[in-house]
Design a protein around this motif. Structure first.
Motif, PDB file in Angstrom:
ATOM      1  N   LEU A 105      -2.817   4.364  11.252  1.00 33.18           N
ATOM      2  CA  LEU A 105      -2.375   4.655  12.616  1.00 33.18           C
ATOM      3  C   LEU A 105      -3.181   5.796  13.219  1.00 33.18           C
ATOM      4  O   LEU A 105      -3.403   5.826  14.432  1.00 33.18           O
ATOM      5  N   ASP A 106      -3.633   6.727  12.399  1.00 31.98           N
ATOM      6  CA  ASP A 106      -4.515   7.794  12.897  1.00 31.98           C
ATOM      7  C   ASP A 106      -5.815   7.207  13.437  1.00 31.98           C
ATOM      8  O   ASP A 106      -6.322   7.638  14.484  1.00 31.98           O
ATOM      9  N   TRP A 107      -6.366   6.237  12.715  1.00 32.64           N
ATOM     10  CA  TRP A 107      -7.617   5.610  13.140  1.00 32.64           C
ATOM     11  C   TRP A 107      -7.420   4.781  14.405  1.00 32.64           C
ATOM     12  O   TRP A 107      -8.322   4.682  15.242  1.00 32.64           O
ATOM     13  N   LYS A 108      -6.253   4.153  14.531  1.00 28.92           N
ATOM     14  CA  LYS A 108      -5.983   3.284  15.676  1.00 28.92           C
ATOM     15  C   LYS A 108      -4.948   3.930  16.600  1.00 28.92           C
ATOM     16  O   LYS A 108      -4.062   3.266  17.111  1.00 28.92           O
ATOM     17  N   LYS A 109      -5.116   5.208  16.801  1.00 26.55           N
ATOM     18  CA  LYS A 109      -4.133   6.005  17.544  1.00 26.55           C
ATOM     19  C   LYS A 109      -3.865   5.449  18.937  1.00 26.55           C
ATOM     20  O   LYS A 109      -2.718   5.410  19.390  1.00 26.55           O
ATOM     21  N   LEU A 110      -4.899   5.034  19.639  1.00 28.89           N
ATOM     22  CA  LEU A 110      -4.750   4.629  21.030  1.00 28.89           C
ATOM     23  C   LEU A 110      -4.353   3.164  21.194  1.00 28.89           C
ATOM     24  O   LEU A 110      -3.853   2.775  22.256  1.00 28.89           O
ATOM     25  N   THR A 111      -4.577   2.353  20.186  1.00 27.53           N
ATOM     26  CA  THR A 111      -4.335   0.920  20.349  1.00 27.53           C
ATOM     27  C   THR A 111      -3.311   0.343  19.371  1.00 27.53           C
ATOM     28  O   THR A 111      -2.733  -0.708  19.648  1.00 27.53           O
ATOM     29  N   GLY A 112      -3.099   0.998  18.238  1.00 26.13           N
ATOM     30  CA  GLY A 112      -2.239   0.427  17.208  1.00 26.13           C
ATOM     31  C   GLY A 112      -0.800   0.897  17.262  1.00 26.13           C
ATOM     32  O   GLY A 112      -0.430   1.795  18.020  1.00 26.13           O
ATOM     33  N   THR A 136       0.835  -1.184   0.000  1.00 24.77           N
ATOM     34  CA  THR A 136       0.000   0.000   0.000  1.00 24.77           C
ATOM     35  C   THR A 136       0.879   1.245   0.000  1.00 24.77           C
ATOM     36  O   THR A 136       2.108   1.166  -0.050  1.00 24.77           O
ATOM     37  N   THR A 137       0.261   2.398   0.055  1.00 25.73           N
ATOM     38  CA  THR A 137       1.003   3.661   0.060  1.00 25.73           C
ATOM     39  C   THR A 137       1.382   4.053   1.483  1.00 25.73           C
ATOM     40  O   THR A 137       0.697   3.673   2.446  1.00 25.73           O
ATOM     41  N   PRO A 138       2.455   4.818   1.644  1.00 24.82           N
ATOM     42  CA  PRO A 138       2.808   5.304   2.988  1.00 24.82           C
ATOM     43  C   PRO A 138       1.675   6.100   3.629  1.00 24.82           C
ATOM     44  O   PRO A 138       1.481   6.035   4.852  1.00 24.82           O
ATOM     45  N   HIS A 139       0.932   6.840   2.812  1.00 25.43           N
ATOM     46  CA  HIS A 139      -0.181   7.643   3.352  1.00 25.43           C
ATOM     47  C   HIS A 139      -1.230   6.756   4.014  1.00 25.43           C
ATOM     48  O   HIS A 139      -1.792   7.121   5.051  1.00 25.43           O
ATOM     49  N   ARG A 140      -1.486   5.595   3.436  1.00 22.95           N
ATOM     50  CA  ARG A 140      -2.486   4.712   4.027  1.00 22.95           C
ATOM     51  C   ARG A 140      -1.998   4.150   5.352  1.00 22.95           C
ATOM     52  O   ARG A 140      -2.793   3.963   6.285  1.00 22.95           O
ATOM     53  N   ILE A 141      -0.714   3.857   5.462  1.00 27.87           N
ATOM     54  CA  ILE A 141      -0.167   3.380   6.738  1.00 27.87           C
ATOM     55  C   ILE A 141      -0.361   4.452   7.811  1.00 27.87           C
ATOM     56  O   ILE A 141      -0.771   4.162   8.937  1.00 27.87           O
ATOM     57  N   ALA A 142      -0.061   5.707   7.449  1.00 32.38           N
ATOM     58  CA  ALA A 142      -0.224   6.810   8.400  1.00 32.38           C
ATOM     59  C   ALA A 142      -1.694   6.987   8.771  1.00 32.38           C
ATOM     60  O   ALA A 142      -2.027   7.218   9.944  1.00 32.38           O
ATOM     61  N   SER A 143      -2.584   6.873   7.797  1.00 37.17           N
ATOM     62  CA  SER A 143      -4.026   7.021   8.061  1.00 37.17           C
ATOM     63  C   SER A 143      -4.531   5.910   8.972  1.00 37.17           C
ATOM     64  O   SER A 143      -5.368   6.137   9.855  1.00 37.17           O
ATOM     65  N   SER A 159      15.014   2.712  13.291  1.00 37.53           N
ATOM     66  CA  SER A 159      14.545   3.894  14.026  1.00 37.53           C
ATOM     67  C   SER A 159      14.591   5.151  13.160  1.00 37.53           C
ATOM     68  O   SER A 159      13.718   6.013  13.259  1.00 37.53           O
ATOM     69  N   ASP A 160      15.601   5.245  12.296  1.00 36.77           N
ATOM     70  CA  ASP A 160      15.692   6.393  11.392  1.00 36.77           C
ATOM     71  C   ASP A 160      14.550   6.379  10.385  1.00 36.77           C
ATOM     72  O   ASP A 160      14.051   7.433   9.977  1.00 36.77           O
ATOM     73  N   ILE A 161      14.161   5.186   9.957  1.00 39.33           N
ATOM     74  CA  ILE A 161      13.048   5.060   9.018  1.00 39.33           C
ATOM     75  C   ILE A 161      11.788   5.663   9.627  1.00 39.33           C
ATOM     76  O   ILE A 161      11.074   6.436   8.989  1.00 39.33           O
ATOM     77  N   TRP A 162      11.521   5.320  10.882  1.00 38.86           N
ATOM     78  CA  TRP A 162      10.314   5.841  11.528  1.00 38.86           C
ATOM     79  C   TRP A 162      10.408   7.350  11.704  1.00 38.86           C
ATOM     80  O   TRP A 162       9.428   8.069  11.478  1.00 38.86           O
ATOM     81  N   ASN A 163      11.545   7.859  12.142  1.00 38.71           N
ATOM     82  CA  ASN A 163      11.685   9.305  12.341  1.00 38.71           C
ATOM     83  C   ASN A 163      11.414  10.064  11.048  1.00 38.71           C
ATOM     84  O   ASN A 163      10.740  11.097  11.048  1.00 38.71           O
ATOM     85  N   ASP A 164      11.944   9.555   9.951  1.00 33.11           N
ATOM     86  CA  ASP A 164      11.728  10.207   8.661  1.00 33.11           C
ATOM     87  C   ASP A 164      10.275  10.082   8.230  1.00 33.11           C
ATOM     88  O   ASP A 164       9.679  11.032   7.705  1.00 33.11           O
ATOM     89  N   PHE A 165       9.678   8.916   8.437  1.00 30.42           N
ATOM     90  CA  PHE A 165       8.272   8.688   8.102  1.00 30.42           C
ATOM     91  C   PHE A 165       7.379   9.610   8.926  1.00 30.42           C
ATOM     92  O   PHE A 165       6.435  10.222   8.403  1.00 30.42           O
ATOM     93  N   CYS A 166       7.662   9.702  10.216  1.00 28.65           N
ATOM     94  CA  CYS A 166       6.878  10.549  11.121  1.00 28.65           C
ATOM     95  C   CYS A 166       7.020  12.021  10.754  1.00 28.65           C
ATOM     96  O   CYS A 166       6.040  12.776  10.742  1.00 28.65           O
ATOM     97  N   ARG A 167       8.235  12.459  10.454  1.00 29.01           N
ATOM     98  CA  ARG A 167       8.478  13.861  10.078  1.00 29.01           C
ATOM     99  C   ARG A 167       7.719  14.234   8.801  1.00 29.01           C
ATOM    100  O   ARG A 167       7.271  15.364   8.652  1.00 29.01           O
ATOM    101  N   THR A 168       7.548  13.277   7.909  1.00 31.18           N
ATOM    102  CA  THR A 168       6.858  13.535   6.643  1.00 31.18           C
ATOM    103  C   THR A 168       5.346  13.607   6.807  1.00 31.18           C
ATOM    104  O   THR A 168       4.693  14.472   6.218  1.00 31.18           O
ATOM    105  N   HIS A 169       4.774  12.722   7.626  1.00 35.65           N
ATOM    106  CA  HIS A 169       3.313  12.619   7.716  1.00 35.65           C
ATOM    107  C   HIS A 169       2.706  13.399   8.881  1.00 35.65           C
ATOM    108  O   HIS A 169       1.525  13.750   8.832  1.00 35.65           O
ATOM    109  N   SER A 219       6.821   1.636  16.806  1.00 33.05           N
ATOM    110  CA  SER A 219       6.486   3.045  17.034  1.00 33.05           C
ATOM    111  C   SER A 219       4.985   3.227  17.212  1.00 33.05           C
ATOM    112  O   SER A 219       4.183   2.446  16.693  1.00 33.05           O
ATOM    113  N   PHE A 220       4.652   4.292  17.943  1.00 33.81           N
ATOM    114  CA  PHE A 220       3.260   4.605  18.231  1.00 33.81           C
ATOM    115  C   PHE A 220       2.914   5.972  17.653  1.00 33.81           C
ATOM    116  O   PHE A 220       3.786   6.685  17.167  1.00 33.81           O
TER     117      PHE A 220
END
Length: 232
Positions: A20-27, A11-18, A180-190, A44-45
């Protein structure tokens, strides 16, 4: 080349971020760095929770033979499934090691081979737990025009040296982008605002060492110090 079965979970990175937005408290999201000798993992949370990523222990990359095919060992598959189930992973971000010119090479093939093995022999990747490929170096590849022409095809890559090592000349070193760098970059982007806020909060302890002292205290301190110097 990735199998059709594998691409059904891509899938797209945007869908992964979306997700996690939906499952913010549990995912959670699992970042993976697949190299020749190991698989790096980072759990990462959602950045809104303010929880730091958890760097998990690397899994040594061992292959076994199954029906004449080289696949990931059962230990790797079981370890990844256990992490996904225990931490309710809703998406996987996989490092995508493109060449410096933006094209795929042997490291990308090894990543796809490992993911193919996971899909074939486990339920680690599912429609509810898809994966995306993340190029942390953000290489911009030049695309061919409508006639199939691309200036990159005609570039002269000749170097003034006698020995050429493809792994050094074409690929970005794997150590530049760990899980860990992958997540930081992913988080900074989304989530740029949340990421910036988290970075500021992490800097606060060192910046507030003297927060208990006001300017008047420092002025008095400096005056006392000047008097001591005069006495000496």
């Amino acid at each position: 080349m990735a199998s059709k079965h594998l691409t059904s979970f891509l899938t797209t990175p945007h869908r992964i971020a979306s997700s996690l937005d939906w499952k913010k408290l549990t995912g959670s999201v699992l970042s993976m760095d697949i190299s020749n000798k190991r698989i790096g993992l980072c759990l990462s949370f959602h950045p809104a929770l303010g929880e730091s990523p958890i760097q998990l222990e690397d899994i040594p990359l061992h292959l076994s033979t199954h029906n004449g095919k080289r696949t990931l060992s059962s230990h790797i598959i079981q370890s990844l499934q256990q992490v996904a189930q225990e931490h309710k992973v809703c998406g996987v971000v996989v490092a995508w090691p493109l060449q410096r010119d933006g094209r795929m090479g042997a490291p990308c093939g090894k990543v796809l081979h490992a993911l193919d093995s996971l899909v074939e022999h486990s339920a680690f990747l599912t429609p509810n737990r898809p994966f995306c490929l993340w190029d942390g170096s953000h290489v911009q590849a030049e695309l061919p025009d409508s006639w199939g022409r691309c200036s990159a095809y005609g570039k002269d890559y000749t170097l003034n040296q006698e020995q050429h090592v493809a792994s050094q000349e074409h690929y970005v070193p794997a150590t530049n982008m760990v899980a860990s760098d992958i997540w930081n970059d992913f988080c900074r982007t989304h989530w740029p605002e949340l990421y910036q806020r988290e970075q500021e909060q992490q800097r606060k302890p060192s910046e507030s060492l003297y927060s208990d002292y006001d300017d008047e205290y420092f002025e008095e301190y400096m005056e006392d110090d000047a008097r001591l110097v005069a006495l000496v």
